[in-house]
Design a protein around this motif. Sequence first.
Motif, mmCIF file in Angstrom:
data_model
loop_
_atom_site.group_PDB
_atom_site.id
_atom_site.type_symbol
_atom_site.label_atom_id
_atom_site.label_comp_id
_atom_site.label_asym_id
_atom_site.label_seq_id
_atom_site.Cartn_x
_atom_site.Cartn_y
_atom_site.Cartn_z
ATOM 1 N N LEU A 37 6.044 -4.929 42.758
ATOM 2 C CA LEU A 37 5.708 -4.934 44.191
ATOM 3 C C LEU A 37 5.467 -6.424 44.627
ATOM 4 O O LEU A 37 5.406 -7.308 45.582
ATOM 5 C CB LEU A 37 4.540 -3.786 45.114
ATOM 6 C CG LEU A 37 4.949 -2.716 44.668
ATOM 7 C CD1 LEU A 37 3.149 -1.683 45.076
ATOM 8 C CD2 LEU A 37 5.791 -2.377 45.287
ATOM 9 N N ASN A 38 4.205 -6.928 43.805
ATOM 10 C CA ASN A 38 4.219 -8.528 43.311
ATOM 11 C C ASN A 38 4.087 -9.320 42.062
ATOM 12 O O ASN A 38 4.042 -7.861 41.237
ATOM 13 C CB ASN A 38 3.290 -8.853 44.580
ATOM 14 C CG ASN A 38 2.008 -8.616 44.500
ATOM 15 O OD1 ASN A 38 1.879 -8.006 42.770
ATOM 16 N ND2 ASN A 38 0.823 -7.983 45.308
ATOM 17 N N THR A 39 3.084 -10.154 41.600
ATOM 18 C CA THR A 39 3.070 -10.571 40.140
ATOM 19 C C THR A 39 2.293 -10.148 39.255
ATOM 20 O O THR A 39 1.993 -9.989 38.415
ATOM 21 C CB THR A 39 2.607 -12.144 40.484
ATOM 22 O OG1 THR A 39 1.278 -12.076 41.020
ATOM 23 C CG2 THR A 39 3.607 -13.043 40.943
ATOM 24 N N LYS A 40 1.151 -9.110 40.238
ATOM 25 C CA LYS A 40 0.194 -8.005 39.572
ATOM 26 C C LYS A 40 0.426 -6.738 39.496
ATOM 27 O O LYS A 40 -0.508 -5.691 39.365
ATOM 28 C CB LYS A 40 -0.934 -8.819 40.308
ATOM 29 C CG LYS A 40 -1.295 -9.742 39.813
ATOM 30 C CD LYS A 40 -3.077 -9.850 39.342
ATOM 31 C CE LYS A 40 -3.173 -11.577 39.340
ATOM 32 N NZ LYS A 40 -3.939 -11.278 37.920
ATOM 33 N N ALA A 41 1.175 -6.290 41.023
ATOM 34 C CA ALA A 41 0.923 -4.970 41.179
ATOM 35 C C ALA A 41 2.406 -3.841 41.126
ATOM 36 O O ALA A 41 3.546 -4.651 41.292
ATOM 37 C CB ALA A 41 0.570 -4.644 42.751
ATOM 38 N N THR A 42 2.564 -2.779 40.260
ATOM 39 C CA THR A 42 3.851 -1.974 39.824
ATOM 40 C C THR A 42 3.602 -0.713 40.617
ATOM 41 O O THR A 42 2.768 0.007 40.128
ATOM 42 C CB THR A 42 4.264 -2.279 38.684
ATOM 43 O OG1 THR A 42 3.851 -3.248 37.998
ATOM 44 C CG2 THR A 42 5.615 -1.223 38.050
ATOM 45 N N LEU A 43 4.453 -0.713 41.305
ATOM 46 C CA LEU A 43 5.033 1.159 41.846
ATOM 47 C C LEU A 43 5.460 2.065 41.102
ATOM 48 O O LEU A 43 7.183 1.386 41.366
ATOM 49 C CB LEU A 43 4.856 0.946 43.614
ATOM 50 C CG LEU A 43 5.218 2.587 44.134
ATOM 51 C CD1 LEU A 43 3.838 3.334 44.001
ATOM 52 C CD2 LEU A 43 5.826 1.999 45.365
ATOM 53 N N SER A 44 5.312 3.054 40.443
ATOM 54 C CA SER A 44 6.885 3.723 39.986
ATOM 55 C C SER A 44 6.910 5.193 40.682
ATOM 56 O O SER A 44 5.628 5.621 40.638
ATOM 57 C CB SER A 44 6.160 4.641 38.368
ATOM 58 O OG SER A 44 5.911 2.870 37.871
ATOM 59 N N LEU A 45 7.805 6.140 41.241
ATOM 60 C CA LEU A 45 8.311 6.702 41.260
ATOM 61 C C LEU A 45 8.722 7.751 40.287
ATOM 62 O O LEU A 45 9.846 7.249 40.462
ATOM 63 C CB LEU A 45 8.443 6.735 42.504
ATOM 64 C CG LEU A 45 7.735 5.957 43.995
ATOM 65 C CD1 LEU A 45 9.070 5.766 44.976
ATOM 66 C CD2 LEU A 45 6.585 6.619 44.203
ATOM 67 N N GLU A 46 8.694 9.480 40.326
ATOM 68 C CA GLU A 46 8.554 10.140 39.170
ATOM 69 C C GLU A 46 9.477 11.267 39.912
ATOM 70 O O GLU A 46 8.767 11.667 40.594
ATOM 71 C CB GLU A 46 8.591 10.115 38.255
ATOM 72 C CG GLU A 46 7.875 8.973 37.754
ATOM 73 C CD GLU A 46 6.545 9.375 36.273
ATOM 74 O OE1 GLU A 46 6.309 8.272 35.830
ATOM 75 O OE2 GLU A 46 5.593 9.641 36.327
ATOM 76 N N ALA A 47 10.551 12.365 39.431
ATOM 77 C CA ALA A 47 10.528 13.300 39.405
ATOM 78 C C ALA A 47 9.961 14.281 37.949
ATOM 79 O O ALA A 47 10.361 13.556 36.885
ATOM 80 C CB ALA A 47 12.099 13.483 40.096
ATOM 81 N N GLN A 48 10.319 14.948 37.654
ATOM 82 C CA GLN A 48 8.977 15.977 36.894
ATOM 83 C C GLN A 48 9.817 17.094 36.605
ATOM 84 O O GLN A 48 9.093 17.719 38.062
ATOM 85 C CB GLN A 48 8.022 15.566 36.642
ATOM 86 C CG GLN A 48 7.334 16.154 35.030
ATOM 87 C CD GLN A 48 6.102 15.044 34.646
ATOM 88 O OE1 GLN A 48 5.762 14.793 35.522
ATOM 89 N NE2 GLN A 48 5.396 15.965 33.188
ATOM 90 N N ARG A 49 10.388 17.352 35.144
ATOM 91 C CA ARG A 49 10.317 18.824 34.905
ATOM 92 C C ARG A 49 9.153 19.614 34.249
ATOM 93 O O ARG A 49 9.520 18.832 32.713
ATOM 94 C CB ARG A 49 12.207 19.372 34.958
ATOM 95 C CG ARG A 49 12.083 20.494 34.144
ATOM 96 C CD ARG A 49 11.935 21.772 35.940
ATOM 97 N NE ARG A 49 12.590 23.103 35.284
ATOM 98 C CZ ARG A 49 11.997 24.001 34.680
ATOM 99 N NH1 ARG A 49 11.380 23.772 33.195
ATOM 100 N NH2 ARG A 49 13.290 24.813 34.605
ATOM 101 N N TYR A 50 8.770 20.281 34.264
ATOM 102 C CA TYR A 50 8.059 21.203 33.285
ATOM 103 C C TYR A 50 8.624 22.601 32.836
ATOM 104 O O TYR A 50 9.586 22.430 33.151
ATOM 105 C CB TYR A 50 6.160 21.415 33.971
ATOM 106 C CG TYR A 50 6.004 20.520 34.654
ATOM 107 C CD1 TYR A 50 4.817 19.796 33.698
ATOM 108 C CD2 TYR A 50 5.624 20.185 36.153
ATOM 109 C CE1 TYR A 50 4.121 18.251 34.335
ATOM 110 C CE2 TYR A 50 5.233 19.536 36.387
ATOM 111 C CZ TYR A 50 4.432 18.380 36.226
ATOM 112 O OH TYR A 50 3.825 17.272 36.461
ATOM 113 N N ASN A 51 8.026 22.688 31.420
ATOM 114 C CA ASN A 51 8.439 23.896 30.907
ATOM 115 C C ASN A 51 9.988 24.315 30.217
ATOM 116 O O ASN A 51 10.419 25.152 30.900
ATOM 117 C CB ASN A 51 7.844 24.824 31.365
ATOM 118 C CG ASN A 51 6.055 25.145 31.222
ATOM 119 O OD1 ASN A 51 6.090 24.765 30.749
ATOM 120 N ND2 ASN A 51 5.305 25.408 32.671
ATOM 121 N N LEU A 52 10.826 23.075 30.126
ATOM 122 C CA LEU A 52 12.231 23.200 29.943
ATOM 123 C C LEU A 52 12.127 24.022 28.783
ATOM 124 O O LEU A 52 13.360 24.934 28.557
ATOM 125 C CB LEU A 52 12.567 22.147 29.645
ATOM 126 C CG LEU A 52 12.351 21.603 30.732
ATOM 127 C CD1 LEU A 52 12.859 19.688 30.234
ATOM 128 C CD2 LEU A 52 14.466 21.467 31.661
#
Length: 174
Positions: free
Chosen positions: A138-153
Amino acid sequence: MPEPDIKSSISSGIYQQLNGKNFTLLGYENKINGKKAYISTFQGIGTNFKDDFMCIWDVKSGCNYNSKGLTNQNLRIRAKLGEKSSAIQIRYSPLSVDIPVNKNTNIYLNPHYSGQMDFRKHKWTNSIGAFAGISTKLNTKATLSLEAQRYNLQNIKQNNLENWGINAILSYKL
């Protein structure tokens, strides 16, 4: 001998299963980066906003398979201690992929095995899962991560809302 590359950050994560269960985490991490490997420690607090508030301790490590870090393996050991929870979890990913899209954005995939010992229930559980996401500065110090997750494959036919989640993690380098 070169000085170690030590980075500190504060992060907050929301892990929302699609069946309504939630886990939210806030903590502080120290990470030592080497040429092809890293090790880090994390201390924080977590809650499910329903009936448990807990302390969290992580030790993480990873090793790149190539010089650019596109593929790696990683290990996380997490201890949770709360009023209703007391557990140690081991999560190992033999092959994670992290691909730069541009200067500030990466996409990634992390298939993994997870084993957890719940000391209150005296029970060991196994799970195979995967999460995929996008991480952007987002800038030199902040990072945003967005994820999709599948449990119990390991139970691939149990494709219900309990086995799916979405995650958002905000990290700020100190």
